[in-house]
Design a protein around this motif. Structure first.
Motif, short mmCIF file in Angstrom:
data_model
loop_
_atom_site.label_atom_id
_atom_site.label_comp_id
_atom_site.label_asym_id
_atom_site.label_seq_id
_atom_site.Cartn_x
_atom_site.Cartn_y
_atom_site.Cartn_z
N LEU A 21 12.54 2.48 -11.80
CA LEU A 21 12.66 1.19 -11.37
C LEU A 21 13.02 1.16 -13.16
N LYS A 22 14.30 -0.11 -13.32
CA LYS A 22 14.77 -0.13 -15.25
C LYS A 22 13.44 0.13 -15.93
N PRO A 23 14.01 0.77 -16.85
CA PRO A 23 12.84 1.16 -18.06
C PRO A 23 12.87 0.53 -18.70
N PHE A 24 11.74 -0.20 -19.85
CA PHE A 24 11.76 -1.33 -20.26
C PHE A 24 11.12 -1.14 -21.90
N HIS A 25 11.24 -1.93 -22.95
CA HIS A 25 10.27 -1.46 -24.05
C HIS A 25 9.04 -2.13 -23.33
N VAL A 26 7.97 -1.66 -23.92
CA VAL A 26 6.63 -2.43 -23.51
C VAL A 26 6.37 -3.04 -25.19
N SER A 230 -5.18 -3.42 -11.57
CA SER A 230 -5.72 -4.60 -11.79
C SER A 230 -5.69 -5.63 -12.56
N GLY A 231 -5.92 -4.91 -14.33
CA GLY A 231 -6.30 -5.74 -15.45
C GLY A 231 -5.09 -6.71 -16.19
N TYR A 232 -4.19 -6.89 -15.55
CA TYR A 232 -2.95 -7.50 -15.79
C TYR A 232 -1.71 -7.19 -14.67
N ASP A 233 -1.06 -7.90 -15.00
CA ASP A 233 0.25 -7.97 -13.89
C ASP A 233 1.58 -7.08 -14.97
N PHE A 234 1.52 -5.69 -15.34
CA PHE A 234 1.87 -5.16 -16.05
C PHE A 234 4.07 -5.29 -15.91
N PHE A 235 4.69 -5.06 -14.56
CA PHE A 235 5.60 -5.55 -14.37
C PHE A 235 5.87 -6.17 -14.58
N GLY A 247 3.80 -10.60 -24.57
CA GLY A 247 3.95 -9.98 -22.59
C GLY A 247 2.38 -9.27 -22.61
N PHE A 248 2.50 -7.95 -23.78
CA PHE A 248 1.19 -6.33 -22.60
C PHE A 248 0.16 -6.93 -23.42
N ILE A 249 -0.20 -7.86 -24.35
CA ILE A 249 -1.18 -8.28 -25.26
C ILE A 249 -2.31 -8.54 -24.73
N ASP A 250 -3.06 -8.42 -24.04
CA ASP A 250 -4.09 -8.68 -23.36
C ASP A 250 -5.51 -8.13 -23.70
#
Ligand SMILES: [Zn+2]
Length: 275
Positions: A21-26, A230-235, A247-250
């Motif tokens: 999987l291509k690495p990415f910035h969170v 199941s928390g949210y769609d991380f990818f 986009g990662f804040i929930d």
């Protein structure tokens, strides 16, 4: 063709490139360098690079390549923090240590997996030997300069499962990031417990651990198994994020995830009783 869980893992062990999987910035100085199946997070801190989990031994090269492709030198990893001593989180520890000479941290209560294998660890023979240099002190933080990582003991999935909490400054606000160290309840099925010698009381331990951390305020959840999370769609968030990390804040995802896991175990227990 339907593969059992064990068969699927065995297939991936023979074909690790399928997990690429291509690495990415969170967000801020947090990066995803794991694979499609199991996560690994790189923290670029003032005290050097910190890696949370090392994935399976068979995917260690993918992990190393991912770190490099983000422009970081895996030889400069200073600390590897392992959440628990299952093959899919610590299998790559030796490869990372060979490259970097990093400290390797583990929960003291999981040490026996490496020295005694008292409980069956699936695929334990795939974990190259490595030496733990530090055990977590749950009463203090791991000081990484600009990031203070708070380890919390969350036994249940394994006796030494450890979760991490740390704050990042994001657009003028302080956000709490959290990585639960092991939340899978499938090891707590009665037949699996009997086979592996895990005491049935581990279920109560698991539920108590969830209770202990359930109400901590978390803004960014860093999942162990993003594709099953199941928390949210991380990818999905990684694809839609504008690069800022928003986009990662929930702030509801942490509670949602823990509630779902608690309910999963309770439902499994009821089913075993014939309900
Ligand atoms: Zn595990």
């Amino acid at each position: 063709m339907f593969l059992t869980f064990g068969e699927q893992i065995a297939h991936w062990m023979k074909n690790p490139q399928e997990l690429y999987l291509k690495p990415f910035h969170v967000i801020e100085n947090v990066y995803y360098v794991g694979n499609y199946w199991v996560s690994s997070y790189l923290l670029d801190t003032k005290e050097g690079l910190i890696l949370i989990n090392a994935t399976m031994s068979q995917t260690a090269n993918l992990l190393i390549d991912s770190i490099k492709s983000l422009g970081f030198d895996p030889g400069k990893i200073r600390r590897l923090l392992i959440t628990h001593a299952h093959y899919d989180h610590c299998g790559g520890a030796k490869a990372i240590h060979d490259l970097s000479g990093c400290e390797i941290w583990l929960g003291k209560h999981d040490e026996f997996y490496l020295t005694e294998s008292r409980y069956m660890m699936m695929f334990e023979d795939t974990v190259p030997e490595f030496k733990v240099t530090n055990f977590y002190d749950y009463s203090s933080v791991i000081d990484c300069g600009d990031i203070q990582i708070k380890p919390l003991h969350c036994p249940g999935h394994t006796p030494g499962t450890t979760s991490f909490f740390f704050d990042v400054k994001h657009k003028g606000k302080v956000l709490t990031c959290a990585h639960h160290g092991g939340i899978g309840a499938s090891f707590l099925a009665r037949d699996v417990m009997a086979r592996s010698g895990i005491p049935i009381s581990m279920r109560d331990t698991y539920l108590m651990s969830i209770e202990n951390v359930r109400d901590i305020h978390v803004d960014v959840v860093l999942p162990s198994y993003p594709a099953r999370f199941s928390g949210y769609d991380f990818f999905g968030a990684s694809e839609s994020d504008d690069g800022s990390g928003d986009g990662f804040i929930d702030s509801e995802a942490w509670g949602r995830t823990l509630d779902a896991k608690r309910d999963e175990l309770l439902a499994m227990m009821l089913k075993e009783e014939g309900f």
